[in-house]
Design an enzyme around this catalytic site. Sequence first.
Site, PDB file in Angstrom:
ATOM      1  CE1 TYR A   1      39.026  30.565  37.531  1.00  0.00           C
ATOM      2  CE2 TYR A   1      39.752  29.822  39.676  1.00  0.00           C
ATOM      3  CZ  TYR A   1      39.193  30.780  38.883  1.00  0.00           C
ATOM      4  OH  TYR A   1      38.800  31.972  39.421  1.00  0.00           O
TER       5      TYR A   1
ATOM      6  CE1 TYR B   1      37.842  39.171  36.129  1.00  0.00           C
ATOM      7  CE2 TYR B   1      40.057  40.087  36.305  1.00  0.00           C
ATOM      8  CZ  TYR B   1      39.193  39.014  36.399  1.00  0.00           C
ATOM      9  OH  TYR B   1      39.664  37.782  36.786  1.00  0.00           O
TER      10      TYR B   1
ATOM     11  CB  VAL C   1      42.611  33.424  43.938  1.00  0.00           C
ATOM     12  CG1 VAL C   1      42.688  32.533  42.713  1.00  0.00           C
ATOM     13  CG2 VAL C   1      42.439  34.889  43.564  1.00  0.00           C
TER      14      VAL C   1
ATOM     15  CE  LYS D   1      36.832  35.527  37.077  1.00  0.00           C
ATOM     16  NZ  LYS D   1      37.916  34.554  36.822  1.00  0.00           N
TER      17      LYS D   1
ATOM     18  CB  SER E   1      37.070  33.970  40.264  1.00  0.00           C
ATOM     19  OG  SER E   1      38.211  34.475  39.615  1.00  0.00           O
TER      20      SER E   1
END
Length: 309
Positions: A243, A191, A261, A67, A64
Amino acid sequence: MPDLTSVVEDIAADLSTRVERGQVASYIPMLAQVPIGQFGIAVTTAEGETITAGDAAVPFSIQSISKVFTLTLALGKIGDELWARVGKEPSGNAFNSIVQLEAERGIPRNPFINAGAIVVADAMLAGAQPREALGAILRFLRFVADDETITIDEAVARSEKETGFRNTALANYMRAFGVIQHNVEHALGVYFHQCAIAMTCRQLAMAGRYLAFSGRLSPSGPRVVAAERARRIAALMLTCGHYDGSGDFAFRVGLPGKSGVGGGILAIAPGKASVSVWSPGLDRHGNSVLGSLALERLAKAMRWSVFAG
């Protein structure tokens, strides 16, 4: 002010002996195989020096953290139109939750939860095929990291695709509301592959420089994005980058950051440094246990928190 090299080396030496390291991301088979006893840290400063310790030269799946870079590119591609399809608020739910999507008619809370990042990947497909979008992502990362060796780990990408049922559900749900505008499989393909990019701590710290130095690769170096855009991305990293553990990270570390992660975290000390840490053991929110602790100690020792008096 303490010597940065000594601080980094002391943190790495101390954390190398720590027993409690969390758990690896077992729901992605390839990540479940990563040995948990690794820790790396790299700090790239405003003076152009990169200080490393531990396993800073070992490539890992950035997941992530990607992103941040795809958001940068998507904003360059379609501008503020993106914010009609994805919000800017913390979610307060797990990174792969579908609950808020149902309540909020398919618009994700922010671009750093999975649903929001899939929307960003979809935006990358405007006028482009998946292979072209992925090529643009890799070219950008190689440019900002000043390293042509950065690649996608195809085994990790396959592992993600084969087990990405929740992400597939999120994408199809958003497609039903028209938030995803291109072929769902294409958006998911971008993605899954962006998350499978492999980088070292050194490469990642280098790649984050434009966020630390107001959109430039150094305080007086080449401009990558406008200063305002870099500031806005950093603001989202501070409020949404971890998150449903984002508030705790801001409370303890006080730096804009984005976790993955795979165990990596990219953190930004505005005007001072870009920092990357990696340790594959995660806490219950999906954030690196040792990585978070290392950044907390680094920010405290160097007085880098954005909230420091």
